[in-house]
Scaffold this motif. Structure first.
Motif, PDB file in Angstrom:
ATOM      1  N   PRO A  66      10.125  -3.013  -1.206  1.00 13.03           N
ATOM      2  CA  PRO A  66       8.993  -2.680  -2.067  1.00 13.03           C
ATOM      3  C   PRO A  66       7.907  -3.762  -2.060  1.00 13.03           C
ATOM      4  N   GLN A  67       8.303  -5.027  -2.184  1.00 11.42           N
ATOM      5  CA  GLN A  67       7.314  -6.098  -2.190  1.00 11.42           C
ATOM      6  C   GLN A  67       6.663  -6.255  -0.830  1.00 11.42           C
ATOM      7  N   GLY A  68       7.431  -6.005   0.233  1.00  9.10           N
ATOM      8  CA  GLY A  68       6.866  -6.084   1.570  1.00  9.10           C
ATOM      9  C   GLY A  68       5.764  -5.070   1.787  1.00  9.10           C
ATOM     10  N   ALA A  69       5.939  -3.863   1.242  1.00 11.83           N
ATOM     11  CA  ALA A  69       4.899  -2.840   1.356  1.00 11.83           C
ATOM     12  C   ALA A  69       3.667  -3.241   0.559  1.00 11.83           C
ATOM     13  N   LEU A  70       3.862  -3.784  -0.636  1.00 17.49           N
ATOM     14  CA  LEU A  70       2.730  -4.234  -1.440  1.00 17.49           C
ATOM     15  C   LEU A  70       1.976  -5.363  -0.751  1.00 17.49           C
ATOM     16  N   ASP A  71       2.722  -6.278  -0.132  1.00 11.49           N
ATOM     17  CA  ASP A  71       2.086  -7.381   0.585  1.00 11.49           C
ATOM     18  C   ASP A  71       1.299  -6.864   1.784  1.00 11.49           C
ATOM     19  N   ALA A  72       1.875  -5.903   2.514  1.00 13.17           N
ATOM     20  CA  ALA A  72       1.185  -5.339   3.674  1.00 13.17           C
ATOM     21  C   ALA A  72      -0.114  -4.657   3.251  1.00 13.17           C
ATOM     22  N   HIS A  73      -0.092  -4.005   2.103  1.00 10.33           N
ATOM     23  CA  HIS A  73      -1.308  -3.383   1.581  1.00 10.33           C
ATOM     24  C   HIS A  73      -2.343  -4.436   1.200  1.00 10.33           C
ATOM     25  N   GLN A  74      -1.898  -5.468   0.519  1.00  7.17           N
ATOM     26  CA  GLN A  74      -2.805  -6.533   0.096  1.00  7.17           C
ATOM     27  C   GLN A  74      -3.456  -7.225   1.294  1.00  7.17           C
ATOM     28  N   GLU A  75      -2.706  -7.322   2.378  1.00  9.83           N
ATOM     29  CA  GLU A  75      -3.204  -7.988   3.592  1.00  9.83           C
ATOM     30  C   GLU A  75      -3.998  -7.053   4.493  1.00  9.83           C
ATOM     31  N   GLY A  76      -4.110  -5.768   4.099  1.00  9.96           N
ATOM     32  CA  GLY A  76      -4.886  -4.818   4.869  1.00  9.96           C
ATOM     33  C   GLY A  76      -4.175  -4.218   6.061  1.00  9.96           C
ATOM     34  N   ARG A  77      -2.859  -4.397   6.153  1.00 12.80           N
ATOM     35  CA  ARG A  77      -2.100  -3.849   7.287  1.00 12.80           C
ATOM     36  C   ARG A  77      -1.729  -2.390   7.089  1.00 12.80           C
ATOM     37  N   ILE A  78      -1.577  -1.953   5.846  1.00 15.45           N
ATOM     38  CA  ILE A  78      -1.365  -0.540   5.530  1.00 15.45           C
ATOM     39  C   ILE A  78      -2.226  -0.200   4.318  1.00 15.45           C
ATOM     40  N   MET A  79      -2.536   1.091   4.143  1.00 11.33           N
ATOM     41  CA  MET A  79      -3.335   1.531   3.005  1.00 11.33           C
ATOM     42  C   MET A  79      -2.458   2.350   2.061  1.00 11.33           C
ATOM     43  N   LEU A  80      -2.441   1.958   0.805  1.00  6.91           N
ATOM     44  CA  LEU A  80      -1.678   2.651  -0.230  1.00  6.91           C
ATOM     45  C   LEU A  80      -2.612   3.183  -1.302  1.00  6.91           C
ATOM     46  N   VAL A  81      -2.157   4.205  -2.033  1.00  7.55           N
ATOM     47  CA  VAL A  81      -2.919   4.738  -3.159  1.00  7.55           C
ATOM     48  C   VAL A  81      -2.175   4.431  -4.453  1.00  7.55           C
ATOM     49  N   PHE A  82      -2.871   4.628  -5.556  1.00  8.98           N
ATOM     50  CA  PHE A  82      -2.419   4.184  -6.871  1.00  8.98           C
ATOM     51  C   PHE A  82      -0.987   4.587  -7.214  1.00  8.98           C
ATOM     52  N   PRO A  83      -0.602   5.874  -7.115  1.00 11.33           N
ATOM     53  CA  PRO A  83       0.772   6.226  -7.514  1.00 11.33           C
ATOM     54  C   PRO A  83       1.829   5.507  -6.681  1.00 11.33           C
ATOM     55  N   GLN A 120       2.877   7.305   7.549  1.00  6.62           N
ATOM     56  CA  GLN A 120       1.417   7.265   7.514  1.00  6.62           C
ATOM     57  C   GLN A 120       0.844   8.628   7.844  1.00  6.62           C
ATOM     58  N   ARG A 121       0.043   9.158   6.937  1.00  6.46           N
ATOM     59  CA  ARG A 121      -0.648  10.412   7.189  1.00  6.46           C
ATOM     60  C   ARG A 121      -1.706  10.213   8.267  1.00  6.46           C
ATOM     61  N   THR A 122      -1.918  11.241   9.068  1.00  3.15           N
ATOM     62  CA  THR A 122      -2.913  11.136  10.120  1.00  3.15           C
ATOM     63  C   THR A 122      -4.282  10.784   9.548  1.00  3.15           C
ATOM     64  N   PRO A 123      -5.011   9.869  10.202  1.00  2.00           N
ATOM     65  CA  PRO A 123      -6.364   9.549   9.734  1.00  2.00           C
ATOM     66  C   PRO A 123      -7.302  10.752   9.779  1.00  2.00           C
TER      67      PRO A 123
END
Length: 210
Positions: free
Chosen positions: A141-158, A43-46
């Protein structure tokens, strides 16, 4: 087609001539061998102006003196992996090239990023420096996508598109076998703005060539 509110956090759309993309490289660090597939995200620093708080594969821009072409990308990838995640002992020549993404011409901050796969060295325990990167985690991979969907981590398009592709593999060994010797074709998304909505299109999707 994927709809987003705009480009990556900290970037703006460019109304002038396209900016020349900066050469960069990232490492998708794998573990799991023949039994599973997990990958490392940091995670990059906020506080960062560009993509602050976003979870990404370790990586960054090529530095002067790191050579040219493929060699430079490999040296950069290994250096960034050690700087951002304290993972050393990875041979640049042993990296397996997986993809190449070029930031859309419509975005003001652009990168020409080469993504490499690498098996995590035995016994390695990644850690962040607490400044440039503030957290990390191993994800399927799916766990990261799920975490993003649930708002636990933030991902970008690429990163999202890479994770979607990686989710089709059952193990790290299967993924590496697929990637070895595979021709890598550059991918350059396109941003289409309509009102206050920015749509990110990939080559081959409806509207990309309009």
């Amino acid at each position: 087609m994927t709809e987003v509110d705009g480009p990556e956090p900290g970037t703006t759309l460019n109304e002038g001539a396209p900016v020349t993309p900066r050469q960069s490289a990232s490492v998708i660090l794998l573990r799991g061998g023949a039994d599973a597939l997990e990958l490392l995200l940091v995670q990059r620093t906020p506080e960062a102006r560009f993509m602050g708080g976003v979870w990404v594969f370790p990586g960054g821009a090529v530095d002067a003196g790191e050579g040219e072409g493929d060699e430079a990308h490999r040296v950069c990838a290994v250096r960034e992996l050690e700087e951002e995640a304290a993972v050393g002992g990875v041979d640049p020549a042993g990296l397996v090239k997986f993809s190449r993404w070029i930031t859309p011409e419509q975005v003001s901050v652009r990168f020409d990023t080469h993504f490499f796969l690498a098996q995590a060295p035995d016994g390695i325990e990644p850690r962040v420096d607490g400044e440039e990167c503030v957290d990390l985690g191993w994800f399927t991979p799916q766990g990261a996508l799920d975490a993003h969907q649930e708002g636990r981590i933030m991902l970008v398009f690429p990163t999202i598109k890479h994770l979607e592709q990686l989710s089709g593999f059952a193990s790290a060994e299967e993924l590496l076998a697929f990637a070895r010797g595979r021709e890598v074709v550059p991918v350059q998304p396109k941003v289409v703005v309509s009102g206050e909505t920015a749509r990110v299109l990939l080559p081959g999707e409806p509207g990309y060539d309009d």
